[in-house]
Design a protein around this motif. Structure first.
Motif, PDB file in Angstrom:
ATOM      1  N   ALA A 106     -34.284  50.732   3.138  1.00 30.33           N
ATOM      2  CA  ALA A 106     -34.854  50.411   1.824  1.00 30.33           C
ATOM      3  C   ALA A 106     -35.868  51.460   1.388  1.00 30.33           C
ATOM      4  N   ASP A 107     -36.746  51.872   2.301  1.00 31.16           N
ATOM      5  CA  ASP A 107     -37.764  52.871   1.965  1.00 31.16           C
ATOM      6  C   ASP A 107     -37.128  54.212   1.592  1.00 31.16           C
ATOM      7  N   THR A 108     -36.119  54.610   2.351  1.00 25.02           N
ATOM      8  CA  THR A 108     -35.473  55.902   2.098  1.00 25.02           C
ATOM      9  C   THR A 108     -34.694  55.881   0.786  1.00 25.02           C
ATOM     10  N   ALA A 109     -33.999  54.773   0.509  1.00 20.42           N
ATOM     11  CA  ALA A 109     -33.277  54.642  -0.761  1.00 20.42           C
ATOM     12  C   ALA A 109     -34.258  54.648  -1.933  1.00 20.42           C
ATOM     13  N   ALA A 110     -35.435  54.036  -1.746  1.00 22.06           N
ATOM     14  CA  ALA A 110     -36.452  54.035  -2.802  1.00 22.06           C
ATOM     15  C   ALA A 110     -36.955  55.454  -3.074  1.00 22.06           C
ATOM     16  N   ASP A 119     -27.866  57.858 -11.565  1.00 20.68           N
ATOM     17  CA  ASP A 119     -28.152  57.965 -10.136  1.00 20.68           C
ATOM     18  C   ASP A 119     -29.393  57.151  -9.777  1.00 20.68           C
ATOM     19  N   LYS A 120     -30.395  57.216 -10.614  1.00 22.22           N
ATOM     20  CA  LYS A 120     -31.628  56.468 -10.364  1.00 22.22           C
ATOM     21  C   LYS A 120     -31.344  54.971 -10.350  1.00 22.22           C
ATOM     22  N   THR A 121     -30.608  54.491 -11.336  1.00 22.49           N
ATOM     23  CA  THR A 121     -30.272  53.066 -11.422  1.00 22.49           C
ATOM     24  C   THR A 121     -29.473  52.618 -10.199  1.00 22.49           C
ATOM     25  N   ARG A 122     -28.496  53.449  -9.808  1.00 21.47           N
ATOM     26  CA  ARG A 122     -27.651  53.109  -8.653  1.00 21.47           C
ATOM     27  C   ARG A 122     -28.465  53.043  -7.369  1.00 21.47           C
ATOM     28  N   LEU A 123     -29.356  53.990  -7.169  1.00 22.67           N
ATOM     29  CA  LEU A 123     -30.141  54.034  -5.932  1.00 22.67           C
ATOM     30  C   LEU A 123     -31.209  52.943  -5.900  1.00 22.67           C
ATOM     31  N   GLU A 124     -31.725  52.580  -7.045  1.00 24.67           N
ATOM     32  CA  GLU A 124     -32.655  51.443  -7.103  1.00 24.67           C
ATOM     33  C   GLU A 124     -31.937  50.169  -6.680  1.00 24.67           C
TER      34      GLU A 124
END
Length: 337
Positions: free
Chosen positions: A298-302, A312-317
């Motif tokens: 979770a931390d790394t994806a954030a 990309d930002k929306t997908r990774l959030e």
């Protein structure tokens, strides 16, 4: 050849030189433009000492609709680092200006002068979009589809890490690969692939193609050592390392999954990219998830989402939220898997 093998082969050749095209290492021809419809005129002489990207495109070209936003992003990233982007089309001014009303082109856009620039650069090239990257000395460093290796070549040139001798050698070998592909003889194709791996052992496309040929021949067991060879040969290539890491951690062949090795390679990729590459961080998050390291995932994806933009930002959030939800679910249910 199966469709899968043909697709991998096409991808390997798409980013390289053809036998008839302007060759890597050749002096770049002049840019002869009748009218500039976006930004100031660009000449080869004025671009000396800078990196020059010359892309050939057209309003009717559907693939160009995907490459133009990509070039806009590169222009934004490198525009202040002595990298000049030029789009050349043979169409008329009215057609191009109408097209640009709905498709932003932030870089230099010119109308070819009676096809002179096209004829000088594009001889033997099958289609568009097709781009040429010219180094600071006015020589062709690379040419191919803009969505393949162009960004990597530009980054290497800007950083002073571009290996011209390697590029020339690889371009020559890719011509041999294209000749072998036309024979549709897999044994000959494998001979050339192995030659590439001996001469340019850090070319990830050669490993991908070798694995595809082996799969096509039903030699699935032999594909896994090639995957690990790719990690060794491409040890300084974050994208190649991530590809190996994700295959080892998420591949359908459970027998060959190696999560500790995947984590090692993903961390290696992050270190090489200074922990700034969005795709690399996203891949590390996925490997952590596969290992059950949900808090780290979770931390790394954030972190990846914070560095990303747009879709990309929306997908990774969403990825980060999913990992946090899974973490909470497993905390509440000791038997959860």
């Amino acid at each position: 050849m199966t469709r899968t093998l043909l697709a991998v082969l096409a991808a390997a050749l798409l980013g390289g030189a053809s036998a008839l095209a302007l060759d890597v290492g050749d002096a770049a021809p002049a840019i002869q433009v009748k009218t500039w419809v976006a930004n100031k005129p660009v000449t080869l002489e004025a671009a000396k000492g800078k990196v020059l990207v010359v892309e050939f495109w057209a309003t009717w070209c559907q693939p160009c609709r995907r490459t133009i936003p990509h070039i806009n992003k590169l222009h934004k990233k490198y525009g202040d680092k002595d990298v000049v982007f030029v789009g050349i089309t043979e169409e008329d001014e009215a057609t191009v200006k109408k097209y640009m009303e709905t498709m932003a082109m932030d870089y230099h856009v010119g109308l070819d002068d009676a096809g002179k620039t096209n004829n000088a650069y594009m001889k033997g090239v099958a289609g568009i979009p097709h781009a040429f990257v010219v180094d600071r000395d006015g020589k062709v460093a690379w040419h191919g589809h803009p969505l393949t290796k162009m960004a990597q070549v530009i980054e290497e040139l800007v950083a002073g890490k571009f290996d011209a001798a390697r590029a020339k050698k690889l371009a020559t070998l890719q011509q041999k690969l294209g000749e072998a592909a036309r024979t549709r003889d897999q044994e000959r194709l494998m001979e050339v692939v192995n030659e590439i791996l001996r001469e340019v052992p850090d070319d990830p496309d050669a490993y991908r193609l070798k694995r595809a040929i082996l799969r096509d021949q039903g030699k699935l067991e032999e594909t896994w050592p090639v995957l690990l060879d790719m990690a060794k040969g491409c040890a300084k290539d974050p994208e190649a390392l991530i590809e190996v890491a994700l295959t080892l951690s998420t591949g359908g062949d459970l027998e060959h999954r190696d999560l500790p090795k995947a984590l090692e390679l993903a961390k290696q990729a992050v270190a090489l990219s200074d922990a700034k590459a969005v795709g690399v961080l996203a891949a590390l998050a996925r490997v952590h998830y596969e290992l059950g390291h949900l808090a780290l995932a979770a931390d790394t994806a954030a972190k990846a989402a914070a560095a990303a933009e747009g879709e990309d930002k929306t997908r990774l959030e969403a990825h980060a939220a999913f990992y946090r939800k899974e973490l909470e679910r497993r905390r509440q249910d000791p038997d959860a898997k």
